[in-house]
Design an enzyme around this catalytic site. Structure first.
Site, PDB file in Angstrom:
ATOM      1  N   ASP A  12     -32.280  51.914 -12.113  1.00 21.59           N
ATOM      2  CA  ASP A  12     -31.749  53.036 -11.335  1.00 21.59           C
ATOM      3  C   ASP A  12     -31.778  54.258 -12.267  1.00 21.59           C
ATOM      4  O   ASP A  12     -32.381  54.224 -13.347  1.00 21.59           O
ATOM      5  CB  ASP A  12     -30.366  52.721 -10.752  1.00 21.59           C
ATOM      6  CG  ASP A  12     -29.253  52.668 -11.790  1.00 21.59           C
ATOM      7  OD1 ASP A  12     -29.559  52.810 -13.006  1.00 21.59           O
ATOM      8  OD2 ASP A  12     -28.092  52.485 -11.410  1.00 21.59           O
ATOM      9  N   HIS A  13     -31.111  55.329 -11.857  1.00 27.19           N
ATOM     10  CA  HIS A  13     -31.122  56.568 -12.652  1.00 27.19           C
ATOM     11  C   HIS A  13     -30.565  56.365 -14.061  1.00 27.19           C
ATOM     12  O   HIS A  13     -31.012  56.988 -15.010  1.00 27.19           O
ATOM     13  CB  HIS A  13     -30.325  57.660 -11.920  1.00 27.19           C
ATOM     14  CG  HIS A  13     -28.946  57.224 -11.534  1.00 27.19           C
ATOM     15  ND1 HIS A  13     -28.711  56.387 -10.455  1.00 27.19           N
ATOM     16  CD2 HIS A  13     -27.733  57.442 -12.108  1.00 27.19           C
ATOM     17  CE1 HIS A  13     -27.417  56.156 -10.361  1.00 27.19           C
ATOM     18  NE2 HIS A  13     -26.807  56.766 -11.358  1.00 27.19           N
ATOM     19  N   CYS A  69     -29.698  48.975 -15.146  1.00 29.55           N
ATOM     20  CA  CYS A  69     -28.822  49.954 -14.518  1.00 29.55           C
ATOM     21  C   CYS A  69     -27.773  50.280 -15.574  1.00 29.55           C
ATOM     22  O   CYS A  69     -27.970  49.947 -16.754  1.00 29.55           O
ATOM     23  CB  CYS A  69     -28.244  49.455 -13.190  1.00 29.55           C
ATOM     24  SG  CYS A  69     -27.123  48.047 -13.291  1.00 29.55           S
ATOM     25  N   GLY A  70     -26.675  50.921 -15.197  1.00 32.79           N
ATOM     26  CA  GLY A  70     -25.693  51.315 -16.210  1.00 32.79           C
ATOM     27  C   GLY A  70     -25.166  50.118 -16.986  1.00 32.79           C
ATOM     28  O   GLY A  70     -25.147  50.101 -18.218  1.00 32.79           O
ATOM     29  N   THR A  71     -24.744  49.102 -16.263  1.00 35.12           N
ATOM     30  CA  THR A  71     -24.204  47.896 -16.897  1.00 35.12           C
ATOM     31  C   THR A  71     -25.200  46.746 -16.925  1.00 35.12           C
ATOM     32  O   THR A  71     -24.963  45.753 -17.609  1.00 35.12           O
ATOM     33  CB  THR A  71     -22.980  47.393 -16.109  1.00 35.12           C
ATOM     34  OG1 THR A  71     -23.411  47.133 -14.760  1.00 35.12           O
ATOM     35  CG2 THR A  71     -21.846  48.411 -16.118  1.00 35.12           C
ATOM     36  N   GLY A  72     -26.234  46.835 -16.120  1.00 36.62           N
ATOM     37  CA  GLY A  72     -27.160  45.712 -15.930  1.00 36.62           C
ATOM     38  C   GLY A  72     -26.666  44.731 -14.883  1.00 36.62           C
ATOM     39  O   GLY A  72     -27.419  43.848 -14.449  1.00 36.62           O
ATOM     40  N   HIS A 102     -33.310  27.609 -21.723  1.00 35.33           N
ATOM     41  CA  HIS A 102     -32.561  26.658 -20.900  1.00 35.33           C
ATOM     42  C   HIS A 102     -32.606  26.975 -19.405  1.00 35.33           C
ATOM     43  O   HIS A 102     -32.527  26.056 -18.590  1.00 35.33           O
ATOM     44  CB  HIS A 102     -31.085  26.631 -21.333  1.00 35.33           C
ATOM     45  CG  HIS A 102     -30.870  25.869 -22.613  1.00 35.33           C
ATOM     46  ND1 HIS A 102     -29.616  25.504 -23.067  1.00 35.33           N
ATOM     47  CD2 HIS A 102     -31.754  25.402 -23.534  1.00 35.33           C
ATOM     48  CE1 HIS A 102     -29.743  24.839 -24.215  1.00 35.33           C
ATOM     49  NE2 HIS A 102     -31.029  24.773 -24.530  1.00 35.33           N
ATOM     50  N   ASN A 103     -32.671  28.227 -19.038  1.00 39.03           N
ATOM     51  CA  ASN A 103     -32.555  28.593 -17.621  1.00 39.03           C
ATOM     52  C   ASN A 103     -33.887  29.012 -17.003  1.00 39.03           C
ATOM     53  O   ASN A 103     -33.942  29.314 -15.813  1.00 39.03           O
ATOM     54  CB  ASN A 103     -31.533  29.727 -17.426  1.00 39.03           C
ATOM     55  CG  ASN A 103     -30.236  29.472 -18.162  1.00 39.03           C
ATOM     56  OD1 ASN A 103     -29.845  30.250 -19.031  1.00 39.03           O
ATOM     57  ND2 ASN A 103     -29.560  28.372 -17.842  1.00 39.03           N
ATOM     58  N   ARG A 113     -26.083  51.604 -20.400  1.00 39.98           N
ATOM     59  CA  ARG A 113     -24.902  52.283 -20.945  1.00 39.98           C
ATOM     60  C   ARG A 113     -24.109  51.348 -21.852  1.00 39.98           C
ATOM     61  O   ARG A 113     -22.998  51.669 -22.264  1.00 39.98           O
ATOM     62  CB  ARG A 113     -24.019  52.789 -19.796  1.00 39.98           C
ATOM     63  CG  ARG A 113     -24.684  53.871 -18.963  1.00 39.98           C
ATOM     64  CD  ARG A 113     -23.838  54.258 -17.752  1.00 39.98           C
ATOM     65  NE  ARG A 113     -24.475  55.344 -17.012  1.00 39.98           N
ATOM     66  CZ  ARG A 113     -24.246  55.599 -15.715  1.00 39.98           C
ATOM     67  NH1 ARG A 113     -23.396  54.853 -15.030  1.00 39.98           N
ATOM     68  NH2 ARG A 113     -24.862  56.598 -15.122  1.00 39.98           N
ATOM     69  N   ARG A 136     -34.326  18.057 -19.562  1.00 37.49           N
ATOM     70  CA  ARG A 136     -33.079  18.056 -18.784  1.00 37.49           C
ATOM     71  C   ARG A 136     -32.786  19.439 -18.185  1.00 37.49           C
ATOM     72  O   ARG A 136     -32.130  19.555 -17.151  1.00 37.49           O
ATOM     73  CB  ARG A 136     -31.910  17.564 -19.636  1.00 37.49           C
ATOM     74  CG  ARG A 136     -31.472  18.507 -20.740  1.00 37.49           C
ATOM     75  CD  ARG A 136     -30.376  17.882 -21.607  1.00 37.49           C
ATOM     76  NE  ARG A 136     -29.776  18.813 -22.531  1.00 37.49           N
ATOM     77  CZ  ARG A 136     -30.337  19.218 -23.674  1.00 37.49           C
ATOM     78  NH1 ARG A 136     -31.525  18.771 -24.014  1.00 37.49           N
ATOM     79  NH2 ARG A 136     -29.711  20.075 -24.456  1.00 37.49           N
ATOM     80  N   HIS A 137     -33.302  20.475 -18.832  1.00 32.98           N
ATOM     81  CA  HIS A 137     -33.052  21.825 -18.315  1.00 32.98           C
ATOM     82  C   HIS A 137     -33.832  22.072 -17.029  1.00 32.98           C
ATOM     83  O   HIS A 137     -33.392  22.834 -16.174  1.00 32.98           O
ATOM     84  CB  HIS A 137     -33.395  22.859 -19.386  1.00 32.98           C
ATOM     85  CG  HIS A 137     -32.607  22.678 -20.639  1.00 32.98           C
ATOM     86  ND1 HIS A 137     -31.235  22.816 -20.665  1.00 32.98           N
ATOM     87  CD2 HIS A 137     -32.983  22.291 -21.883  1.00 32.98           C
ATOM     88  CE1 HIS A 137     -30.799  22.555 -21.886  1.00 32.98           C
ATOM     89  NE2 HIS A 137     -31.831  22.221 -22.650  1.00 32.98           N
TER      90      HIS A 137
HETATM   91  C1  RB5 Z   1     -24.375  53.898 -11.425  1.00 35.56           C
HETATM   92  O1  RB5 Z   1     -23.413  54.853 -11.712  1.00 35.56           O
HETATM   93  C2  RB5 Z   1     -23.875  52.528 -11.838  1.00 35.56           C
HETATM   94  O2  RB5 Z   1     -22.932  52.059 -10.940  1.00 35.56           O
HETATM   95  C3  RB5 Z   1     -25.037  51.558 -11.920  1.00 35.56           C
HETATM   96  O3  RB5 Z   1     -25.971  52.045 -12.832  1.00 35.56           O
HETATM   97  C4  RB5 Z   1     -24.739  50.139 -12.392  1.00 35.56           C
HETATM   98  O4  RB5 Z   1     -24.009  50.137 -13.570  1.00 35.56           O
HETATM   99  C5  RB5 Z   1     -24.194  49.217 -11.379  1.00 35.56           C
HETATM  100  O5  RB5 Z   1     -24.016  48.005 -11.629  1.00 35.56           O
END
Ligand code: RB5
Length: 149
Positions: A12-13, A69-72, A102-103, A113, A136-137
């Site tokens: 995303d952005h 994304c910001g947090t993934g 394993h996965n 971020r 096993r995996h």
């Molecule tokens: C966007 O602000 C933020 O919510 C997105 O990048 C992400 O972190 C969502 O999981």
């Protein structure tokens, strides 16, 4: 062109800058980068970008996907809704190796971020260079697949 070394990238952005750095890095190391954007910094909705990348992996067009994304987290949740996708968020190289070993993860999600560029590139390298161990995996990964049917 086979899917063997084609890696789809999307974000995303929040992930644009790091996505570009990852694309340049993996292209230098011989992967074919399929960067599906976005390219402009306006706020956008991560589910559609996660889905678009996941569809290219699920269809076999690309071997792996790397999404940001910001947090993934949000984009990972969206990608995992596509049948056949096993995507994990990684903030460390150990996890990046283990989700392959394993996965049998076929997608990696990174929080732009959360981790800096140097660590992100190490995470990507760990993910792309580790093989699935099978055995096993494989039984357990098959059980994940069974949840989709
Ligand atoms: C966007 O602000 C933020 O919510 C997105 O990048 C992400 O972190 C969502 O999981």
């Amino acid at each position: 062109m086979t899917a063997r070394n084609r890696i789809v990238l999307s974000s995303d952005h929040a992930g644009i800058q790091l996505r570009r750095a990852i694309g340049a890095h993996i292209a230098e190391h011989g992967s074919v980068v399929v960067d599906i954007g976005p390219t402009t910094p306006e706020s956008t909705h991560y589910p559609k970008h996660g889905e678009a990348a996941a569809r290219l992996v699920a269809s076999g067009d690309c071997r792996f996907g790397i999404i940001l994304c910001g947090t993934g987290q949000g984009i990972m949740m969206a990608a995992n809704k596509v049948r056949g996708i096993r995507c994990g968020v990684c903030v460390d190289t150990f996890s990046a190796r283990m989700i392959r070993q394993h996965n049998n993860a076929n997608m990696l999600s990174i929080g732009a971020r959360v981790v800096g560029e140097g660590l992100a590139l190490d995470i990507v390298d760990a993910f792309l260079t580790t093989q699935f161990e099978g055995g096993r995996h494989a039984t357990r990964v098959d059980m994940i697949g069974a949840l989709e049917r």
